[in-house]
Scaffold this motif. Structure first.
Motif, PDB file in Angstrom:
ATOM      1  N   ASP A  61      23.087 -20.566   6.013  1.00  0.00           N
ATOM      2  CA  ASP A  61      21.717 -20.058   6.002  1.00  0.00           C
ATOM      3  C   ASP A  61      20.991 -20.577   7.238  1.00  0.00           C
ATOM      4  OD1 ASP A  61      22.411 -19.033   3.605  1.00  0.00           O
ATOM      5  OD2 ASP A  61      20.969 -20.155   2.406  1.00  0.00           O
ATOM      6  N   VAL A  63      17.214 -20.754   8.458  1.00  0.00           N
ATOM      7  CA  VAL A  63      15.889 -20.603   7.864  1.00  0.00           C
ATOM      8  C   VAL A  63      14.817 -21.032   8.852  1.00  0.00           C
ATOM      9  CG1 VAL A  63      14.451 -21.193   5.876  1.00  0.00           C
ATOM     10  CG2 VAL A  63      16.944 -21.192   5.635  1.00  0.00           C
ATOM     11  N   HIS A 301      14.552 -16.050   6.340  1.00  0.00           N
ATOM     12  CA  HIS A 301      15.724 -16.714   5.742  1.00  0.00           C
ATOM     13  C   HIS A 301      16.927 -15.783   5.922  1.00  0.00           C
ATOM     14  CE1 HIS A 301      17.307 -19.506   2.406  1.00  0.00           C
ATOM     15  NE2 HIS A 301      18.335 -18.878   2.952  1.00  0.00           N
TER      16      HIS A 301
END
Length: 346
Positions: A61, A63, A301
């Motif tokens: 991820d 972000v 995100h």
């Protein structure tokens, strides 16, 4: 969450379209919000979370970053992280049914396990190459008939060396490469890629030169089988969904997204893993359910999936992509410092 905050941070999935898709991460777009970029604010928001690293597949991820920068990493992974690939094929003998040009193209697409960081780019026009910029392989094989296969019909029983695979590619050290690399360090990523099929009397005698390059020049240099990202899905239930409607709601989403719990003898739906949703919007086909949910995606995100071809581990590829982007930024800053008048005027 206020309406303004929702506009700033979410992409809305509606029944007949997707709203709020434009980037809004710039100053003055929303009254009362200071969206000017600052290093301290970026450090506080930005993070990378490793979700899965298994073999040649990495999921992580990213972000707290704008879509333009996230997409820059994807494009760099596809086209600007260098690898080694077969560029020159010297054909001494080819009596197979595959033409020289087709054979050379097939060989060029074979992923080569050789760390490009240990090699230099070959100079344009140079044919022979050196230990610093070339990895050489030899492919020499001749098909013959097996003596004990009189009544056999299976080619594997009838012929010897009739399937030419990458296992037959033999590394030929140049210069002092044998003292730098061990046997097995430089080879095709896998040994069972089929190159050609031969019949008795047919043979291949080739010399292959691998050089350093990038996917922008040719797809064979691309280090990834796939590099993609998607925004993190977010699903909110606007009201309780119970009974048979809860089961029906569960079927509208990907497996694992909606769970149905037994609460005091009554079925009740809840959002369990919104991340697993594929955003099909199937729920909007059901009039009695479409007002129960609010679908959106978190704007900053990004769920990344990087699958390496095997030339380098996927985490190493991401690090190299970061280095390429840093190099681009440094060159841009040098351009600005070298011509201040031009940039001041704009």
């Amino acid at each position: 969450m206020s309406r303004i905050d929702e506009l700033r941070t979410r992409v809305q999935l509606k029944e007949h379209g997707v709203d709020n898709v434009h980037s809004t991460d710039f100053p003055g777009n929303y009254a009362g919000y200071d969206d000017t970029w600052s290093h301290s604010k970026f450090k506080k928001k930005f993070r990378i979370d490793i979700v899965k690293l298994e073999g040649d597949v990495l999921e992580f991820d990213m972000v707290g970053i704008d879509a333009a920068i996230a997409n820059a990493f994807r494009r760099i992974l596809l086209a600007e992280v260098p690898t080694m690939a077969i560029e020159k094929v010297f054909v001494y003998n080819n009596t197979s049914i595959i033409q020289d040009e087709v054979l050379a193209h097939r060989l060029g697409l074979i992923p080569i396990k050789a760390d490009p960081r240990l090699f230099e780019y070959r100079q344009e026009g140079e044919m022979e190459g050196s230990a610093q910029d070339t990895v050489e392989f030899q492919l020499k094989v001749k098909c013959a008939r097996k003596s004990q296969s009189k009544d056999a019909t299976d080619p594997d029983e009838m012929y010897k060396d009739h399937k030419v695979t990458t296992e037959y590619m033999k590394w030929m050290p140049i210069g002092d490469q044998s003292s730098i690399f061990k046997p097995g360090d430089l080879k095709p990523v896998v040994d069972d890629i089929l190159i050609a099929k031969l019949r008795p009397g047919q043979e291949l005698d080739l010399k292959l030169h691998c050089v350093k390059g990038i996917g922008k020049d040719h797809a064979k240099f691309s280090p990834v089988a796939t590099a993609s990202y998607r925004l993190l899905p977010e699903i909110r239930l606007t009201r309780p969904v119970e009974g048979d409607a809860a089961v029906e709601l569960q079927k509208c989403f990907s497996p694992g997204v909606i769970e149905v719990d037994n609460v005091h003898g009554k079925k009740k739906a809840r959002v369990a893993h919104a991340r697993r949703d594929t955003c099909s919007r199937e729920v909007f086909r059901h009039d009695h359910l479409k007002d129960c949910v609010q679908l959106s995606k978190v704007r900053d995100h990004f769920i990344y999936c990087v699958e390496s071809t095997g030339v380098l581990p996927p985490d190493a590829l991401v690090v190299e992509a970061v280095k390429v982007l840093i190099g681009k930024c440094n060159r841009f800053l040098e351009e600005i410092s070298d011509s201040p008048g031009v940039w001041d005027a704009s």
